[in-house]
Scaffold this motif. Structure first.
Motif, mmCIF file in Angstrom:
data_model
loop_
_atom_site.group_PDB
_atom_site.id
_atom_site.type_symbol
_atom_site.label_atom_id
_atom_site.label_comp_id
_atom_site.label_asym_id
_atom_site.label_seq_id
_atom_site.Cartn_x
_atom_site.Cartn_y
_atom_site.Cartn_z
ATOM 1 N N ARG A 113 0.970 -1.695 0.105
ATOM 2 C CA ARG A 113 0.127 0.377 -0.005
ATOM 3 C C ARG A 113 0.558 1.636 -0.227
ATOM 4 O O ARG A 113 0.936 2.063 -0.932
ATOM 5 C CB ARG A 113 -1.124 0.028 1.319
ATOM 6 C CG ARG A 113 -1.523 1.470 1.325
ATOM 7 C CD ARG A 113 -2.299 1.539 -0.399
ATOM 8 N NE ARG A 113 -3.554 2.746 -0.139
ATOM 9 C CZ ARG A 113 -3.741 3.810 -1.327
ATOM 10 N NH1 ARG A 113 -3.709 3.142 -2.204
ATOM 11 N NH2 ARG A 113 -4.294 4.508 -0.684
ATOM 12 N N ASP A 114 2.038 1.368 0.499
ATOM 13 C CA ASP A 114 2.799 2.159 0.926
ATOM 14 C C ASP A 114 3.861 2.772 -0.576
ATOM 15 O O ASP A 114 3.448 3.728 -1.307
ATOM 16 C CB ASP A 114 4.706 2.537 1.819
ATOM 17 C CG ASP A 114 4.053 2.608 3.255
ATOM 18 O OD1 ASP A 114 2.733 3.291 3.168
ATOM 19 O OD2 ASP A 114 4.654 1.975 3.977
ATOM 20 N N ALA A 115 3.971 1.247 -1.095
ATOM 21 C CA ALA A 115 4.190 1.421 -2.698
ATOM 22 C C ALA A 115 3.409 2.059 -3.871
ATOM 23 O O ALA A 115 3.427 3.586 -4.390
ATOM 24 C CB ALA A 115 5.066 0.712 -2.973
ATOM 25 N N VAL A 116 2.014 1.879 -3.680
ATOM 26 C CA VAL A 116 0.976 2.533 -3.986
ATOM 27 C C VAL A 116 0.534 3.864 -4.490
ATOM 28 O O VAL A 116 0.425 4.270 -4.954
ATOM 29 C CB VAL A 116 -0.376 1.321 -4.002
ATOM 30 C CG1 VAL A 116 -1.729 1.407 -5.010
ATOM 31 C CG2 VAL A 116 0.472 0.140 -5.023
ATOM 32 N N GLU A 117 0.482 3.914 -2.978
ATOM 33 C CA GLU A 117 0.235 5.377 -2.165
ATOM 34 C C GLU A 117 1.183 6.620 -2.770
ATOM 35 O O GLU A 117 0.581 7.150 -4.138
ATOM 36 C CB GLU A 117 -0.307 5.829 -0.481
ATOM 37 C CG GLU A 117 -0.192 6.991 -0.293
ATOM 38 C CD GLU A 117 -0.675 7.012 1.184
ATOM 39 O OE1 GLU A 117 -1.670 7.490 1.137
ATOM 40 O OE2 GLU A 117 -0.452 6.010 1.947
ATOM 41 N N ARG A 118 2.615 6.289 -3.020
ATOM 42 C CA ARG A 118 3.955 7.120 -3.583
ATOM 43 C C ARG A 118 3.784 6.930 -4.963
ATOM 44 O O ARG A 118 3.913 8.198 -5.291
ATOM 45 C CB ARG A 118 5.186 6.492 -2.937
ATOM 46 C CG ARG A 118 6.246 6.828 -3.721
ATOM 47 C CD ARG A 118 6.764 8.230 -2.773
ATOM 48 N NE ARG A 118 8.186 9.138 -3.820
ATOM 49 C CZ ARG A 118 9.179 8.740 -3.037
ATOM 50 N NH1 ARG A 118 8.976 8.066 -1.983
ATOM 51 N NH2 ARG A 118 9.713 9.011 -3.139
ATOM 52 N N ARG A 165 -1.735 -5.461 -8.129
ATOM 53 C CA ARG A 165 -3.323 -5.252 -8.742
ATOM 54 C C ARG A 165 -4.582 -5.340 -7.198
ATOM 55 O O ARG A 165 -4.469 -6.636 -6.188
ATOM 56 C CB ARG A 165 -4.227 -6.627 -9.562
ATOM 57 C CG ARG A 165 -4.770 -6.255 -10.328
ATOM 58 C CD ARG A 165 -4.950 -7.515 -11.254
ATOM 59 N NE ARG A 165 -6.190 -6.608 -12.710
ATOM 60 C CZ ARG A 165 -6.263 -7.358 -13.309
ATOM 61 N NH1 ARG A 165 -6.002 -8.487 -13.461
ATOM 62 N NH2 ARG A 165 -7.712 -6.928 -13.919
ATOM 63 N N GLY A 166 -5.683 -4.606 -7.646
ATOM 64 C CA GLY A 166 -6.128 -4.755 -6.572
ATOM 65 C C GLY A 166 -5.863 -3.498 -5.276
ATOM 66 O O GLY A 166 -6.440 -3.345 -4.364
ATOM 67 N N VAL A 167 -4.893 -3.192 -5.112
ATOM 68 C CA VAL A 167 -4.102 -2.073 -3.471
ATOM 69 C C VAL A 167 -4.050 -1.170 -4.004
ATOM 70 O O VAL A 167 -4.709 0.312 -3.333
ATOM 71 C CB VAL A 167 -2.779 -2.537 -4.168
ATOM 72 C CG1 VAL A 167 -2.164 -1.681 -2.400
ATOM 73 C CG2 VAL A 167 -2.596 -3.531 -3.455
ATOM 74 N N SER A 168 -4.887 -0.209 -5.403
ATOM 75 C CA SER A 168 -5.747 1.009 -5.387
ATOM 76 C C SER A 168 -7.050 0.913 -5.174
ATOM 77 O O SER A 168 -7.540 0.126 -4.733
ATOM 78 C CB SER A 168 -5.450 1.517 -7.349
ATOM 79 O OG SER A 168 -4.129 1.498 -7.810
ATOM 80 N N ARG A 169 -7.272 2.599 -4.200
ATOM 81 C CA ARG A 169 -8.308 2.305 -4.203
ATOM 82 C C ARG A 169 -9.298 3.654 -4.814
ATOM 83 O O ARG A 169 -8.539 4.460 -5.389
ATOM 84 C CB ARG A 169 -8.254 3.140 -2.567
ATOM 85 C CG ARG A 169 -7.773 2.464 -1.241
ATOM 86 C CD ARG A 169 -6.893 2.943 -0.416
ATOM 87 N NE ARG A 169 -6.161 1.824 0.344
ATOM 88 C CZ ARG A 169 -6.193 2.655 1.645
ATOM 89 N NH1 ARG A 169 -5.840 3.422 2.652
ATOM 90 N NH2 ARG A 169 -5.511 1.413 2.621
#
Length: 256
Positions: A130-135, A165-169
Motif C-alpha cells: 500500500r505504501d508503494a501504491v500510495e507513493r 493489482r487491487g491495492v489501488s483505492r
C-alpha cells in the motif's frame, strides 16, 4: 472521428519504423504517435541505461520525416518521458530543446519503488504494498500539477502488476481525476497488457466513471513495442470506447 494511437518502440533502423507504420495502416488508423521511451534520470533499476532517446531523438526525427512521404498516416514525432519530481526542471529544459510534437509523462519508478516489475513485492507485507501504491499516486498527481506534459501515461501502472493489482483505492483515482480536471494534461487509455493474464486496458475500467464525473477525456495508447501489438490492441481500445461513457479525444484537439 480520427483514430490516433501512441506506440512505444525503439527504431534501431528504418525497417522497424516501416513495419510499425504498415501495422497502423492495417489497423485502419488515421494517425500514429511515435513515442519512444525517454529517461533522463539515473535510477537504481537500470531504465536510464536502457533508453537513450535523449541522445538519439534527432536521428529518429530524420527517419520519421523521411517516412512521412511513404504513408497517408499522420505521424507524430513524440516521446514518453519518465517523470521524477526532483528532475522537473531538467525535464522541462529537455522538452523545450527537443521540441517534440507532443510528450507523454509517466511514472515508472518513485523513490525505492519500481512499478514495472513484481520482483520487489513478491514477499512484501500488505502495508508495504500500500505504501508503494500510495507513493505512486502521490507522484502521478505531482506530475499532473507540474504542467510538463500533454498526456499522462500509465494512469494506474501498479494495476498491471499481479502483486499490486487491487491495492489501488477509489480515492486514489479521485485524486488523479481532480488534478486532471484542473490541468491541460490529458490521460491515455492504455492497452499495454490486454493480451496477457491480466487482460484489460488501464486505467481500471471500473474506475472510468470517476473521470467522466470530472469531465476528463482520454486519448488512446496501444503501448505497442512491436507491430503485431498494434493490430491486436487497437480493436480492444475501440471496443472499450464503444462500451464506456468516457470522451475519446484526438491528439490534435489536445494540442490545440
Amino acid at each position: 472521428m480520427r483514430t490516433d494511437v501512441h506506440t512505444h518502440t525503439t527504431f534501431s533502423d528504418g525497417s522497424a519504423l516501416s513495419a510499425m507504420i504498415e501495422a497502423a495502416e492495417a489497423a485502419g488508423l488515421d494517425g500514429l504517435g511515435l513515442t519512444d521511451h525517454c529517461i533522463l534520470t539515473e535510477d537504481a533499476f537500470g531504465r536510464h541505461e536502457t533508453y537513450d532517446l535523449d541522445e538519439t531523438y534527432e536521428r529518429r526525427r530524420e527517419r520519421i520525416d523521411t517516412a512521412r512521404a511513404t504513408t497517408d498516416l499522420t505521424l507524430y514525432d513524440a516521446a514518453e518521458v519518465s517523470y521524477v519530481p526532483g528532475d522537473a526542471d531538467r525535464i522541462r529544459e529537455f522538452l523545450a530543446t527537443a521540441d517534440f510534437e507532443y510528450s507523454i509523462g509517466s511514472v515508472h519508478f518513485a523513490g525505492d519503488y519500481d512499478y514495472t516489475s513484481d520482483a520487489q513485492y513478491v514477499d512484501s507485507a500488505a502495508g508495504v504494498r500500500r505504501d508503494a501504491v500510495e507513493r505512486y499516486y502521490d507522484t502521478v498527481v505531482d506530475l499532473v500539477e507540474a504542467d510538463l506534459f500533454d498526456v499522462l501515461g500509465h494512469l494506474d501502472l501498479p494495476e498491471r502488476l499481479e502483486t499490486l493489482r487491487g491495492v489501488s483505492r477509489p480515492s486514489d483515482y479521485d485524486r488523479v481525476a481532480a488534478a486532471l480536471a484542473d490541468s491541460r494534461t490529458v490521460p491515455e487509455l492504455n492497452a499495454g497488457r490486454v493480451n496477457d493474464a491480466l487482460g484489460r486496458p488501464h486505467p481500471d475500467p471500473s474506475m472510468l466513471s470517476r473521470f467522466a464525473d470530472h469531465g476528463v477525456g482520454f486519448v488512446l495508447g496501444t503501448d505497442s513495442h512491436r507491430p503485431e501489438e498494434v493490430t491486436t490492441r487497437v480493436p480492444t481500445l475501440r471496443d472499450r470506447i464503444a462500451r464506456s461513457a468516457i470522451d475519446c479525444l484526438e491528439i490534435d484537439a489536445v494540442l490545440a
